[in-house]
Design a protein around this motif. Structure first.
Motif, PDB file in Angstrom:
ATOM      1  N   THR A  30       1.254   7.846  -1.162  1.00 65.48           N
ATOM      2  CA  THR A  30      -0.003   8.412  -1.634  1.00 65.48           C
ATOM      3  C   THR A  30      -0.220   9.804  -1.062  1.00 65.48           C
ATOM      4  O   THR A  30      -0.706  10.703  -1.757  1.00 65.48           O
ATOM      5  N   SER A  32       0.820  -1.213   0.000  1.00 67.41           N
ATOM      6  CA  SER A  32       0.000   0.000   0.000  1.00 67.41           C
ATOM      7  C   SER A  32       0.855   1.265   0.000  1.00 67.41           C
ATOM      8  O   SER A  32       0.700   2.140  -0.854  1.00 67.41           O
ATOM      9  N   ALA A  87      -4.604   2.679  -2.382  1.00 63.49           N
ATOM     10  CA  ALA A  87      -3.406   3.483  -2.149  1.00 63.49           C
ATOM     11  C   ALA A  87      -2.596   3.635  -3.436  1.00 63.49           C
ATOM     12  O   ALA A  87      -2.149   4.732  -3.781  1.00 63.49           O
ATOM     13  N   GLY A 119      -4.719   5.576  -6.024  1.00 66.75           N
ATOM     14  CA  GLY A 119      -4.851   6.970  -5.621  1.00 66.75           C
ATOM     15  C   GLY A 119      -3.620   7.795  -5.948  1.00 66.75           C
ATOM     16  O   GLY A 119      -3.733   8.915  -6.459  1.00 66.75           O
ATOM     17  N   ARG A 120      -2.444   7.252  -5.673  1.00 68.85           N
ATOM     18  CA  ARG A 120      -1.249   8.053  -5.960  1.00 68.85           C
ATOM     19  C   ARG A 120      -1.002   8.183  -7.456  1.00 68.85           C
ATOM     20  O   ARG A 120      -0.404   9.175  -7.892  1.00 68.85           O
ATOM     21  N   TRP A 138       0.988   3.989   2.012  1.00 64.76           N
ATOM     22  CA  TRP A 138       0.128   5.159   2.057  1.00 64.76           C
ATOM     23  C   TRP A 138       0.912   6.457   2.151  1.00 64.76           C
ATOM     24  O   TRP A 138       0.428   7.512   1.720  1.00 64.76           O
TER      25      TRP A 138
END
Length: 363
Positions: free
Chosen positions: A81, A76, A155, A158-159, A78
């Protein structure tokens, strides 16, 4: 008594008797000696059995590679992200600042009338068309936000979205600053220029940010941000992400989103809010950047990232790409789950062919 030239013949009943007795010894001819038969102890059978054992041993030593779990190949991360989101937010704020700067340079309509546009020559302006554009844009952003929220690998997805939207708006800042076009229609009413009033300019920047740059909210009252169209960027990019990260079997879903994006883009021109070249350039840059980035995420071209002949890596943002995608070792599948960890359990819906870039390789 059997003659020396006598040859023993195996009778079918003797074969069965031999099998019942455990296979020891050979069959007997009535009144004659035991017939010599090939036994497992013969030289030929020993050689054959040894070969079989050798092959068996070789098969025992065949190494079977166990693939890594998908979770370890799709981490992930995050924090990456969050950095991508900060990058996108910075460029969106920079865009509002640039609009305020460019607004002061827009020539007056009397001295610089609108440039000739072939689309405007054939299609008269419709007052409510731009409202349709902004409503469609808000619908697509809302649909994509819900889909992204339920995606298992949100994640990573999204990025990718934040990086692309940030880069597109960075490009937009450059194009509208270096070339300031006159207003595309005499109907446009631009806010008065502020010249050296920095405080008033800051208030306009905050007004643009608070209203998300939408005319429907009354926040976009400035001119000059024509080349290229930010509305077309949002319409096109959200549709591409919706289609890319949803099952291919949802053709009706893709068609609906495509219609929203296409109608919204056409209504920009029908409203005479942008020149035709603004929409065309926005569509071209958005689609090329999206396809370029997702081609580079393909496992097949991963080796080209460090290759001198990998022309896909000859971009200024390639180091950022390597930073964001370094630990992503496989394609992101179409897998969805609840955004929180409480029951019901996650629902998976894998797609064998989920991307236009990878479909040819999978087939």
């Amino acid at each position: 008594m059997a003659s020396p030239g006598h040859q023993c013949e195996r009778h079918p009943t003797d074969v069965h008797d031999s099998a019942r007795s455990g296979g020891s010894g050979g069959p007997r001819v009535p009144g004659g000696p035991a017939c010599p038969v090939h036994s497992p102890t013969s030289a030929e059978d020993k050689k054959r059995n040894g070969l079989r054992k050798g092959l068996t041993l070789r098969r025992d030593y065949v190494k079977i590679s166990v693939p890594e779990s998908k979770a370890s190949r799709l981490p992930s991360e995050w924090w990456k992200t969050v950095l991508a989101f900060a990058y996108a937010a910075f460029n969106l704020v920079l865009t509002t600042v640039m609009i305020t700067v460019v607004h002061e340079r827009v020539p007056a309509k009397d001295s610089s009338p609108p440039l000739p546009d072939k689309f405007f020559d054939y299609i008269d302006r419709v007052n409510w068309a731009f409202t349709v554009t902004e409503v469609n844009g808000m619908l697509l952003v809302g649909i994509w936000s819900i889909q992204w929220l339920f995606h298992r690998y949100r994640a990573i997805v999204g990025r990718r979205f934040f990086f692309l939207i940030g880069t597109l708006y960075l490009y937009r800042c450059i194009t509208m600053y270096i070339t300031t076009l006159p207003v595309p229609g005499m109907h446009m009413t631009c806010a008065p220029k502020l010249y050296g009033d920095s405080q008033a300019k800051l208030q306009r920047v905050l007004q643009l940010i608070s209203g998300a740059g939408l005319s429907i909210n009354g926040s976009h009252i400035m001119c000059g941000d024509f080349l290229y169209s930010g509305h077309t960027v949002m319409l096109t990019l959200t549709y591409l992400f919706i289609k890319e990260y949803s099952p291919r079997s949802f053709w009706w879903y893709h068609l609906l989103c495509w219609l929203l994006a296409a109608v919204g883009s056409v209504c920009i021109l029908v409203a005479h809010e942008h020149y035709s070249v603004d929409v065309v350039v926005a569509y071209f840059i958005t689609t090329r950047l999206f396809y370029w980035y997702h081609t580079m995420t393909n496992v097949q071209v991963r080796a080209l990232r460090c290759s001198a002949n990998g022309y896909l890596t000859h971009t200024w943002w390639n180091p950022i790409f390597n930073f964001l995608e370094r630990n992503v070792q496989t394609q992101v599948p179409c897998s969805f789950c609840w955004p929180v960890t409480w029951p019901p359990a996650c629902l998976k819906n894998p797609c064998k062919k989920y991307t236009m870039v990878q479909s040819a390789r999978e087939e």
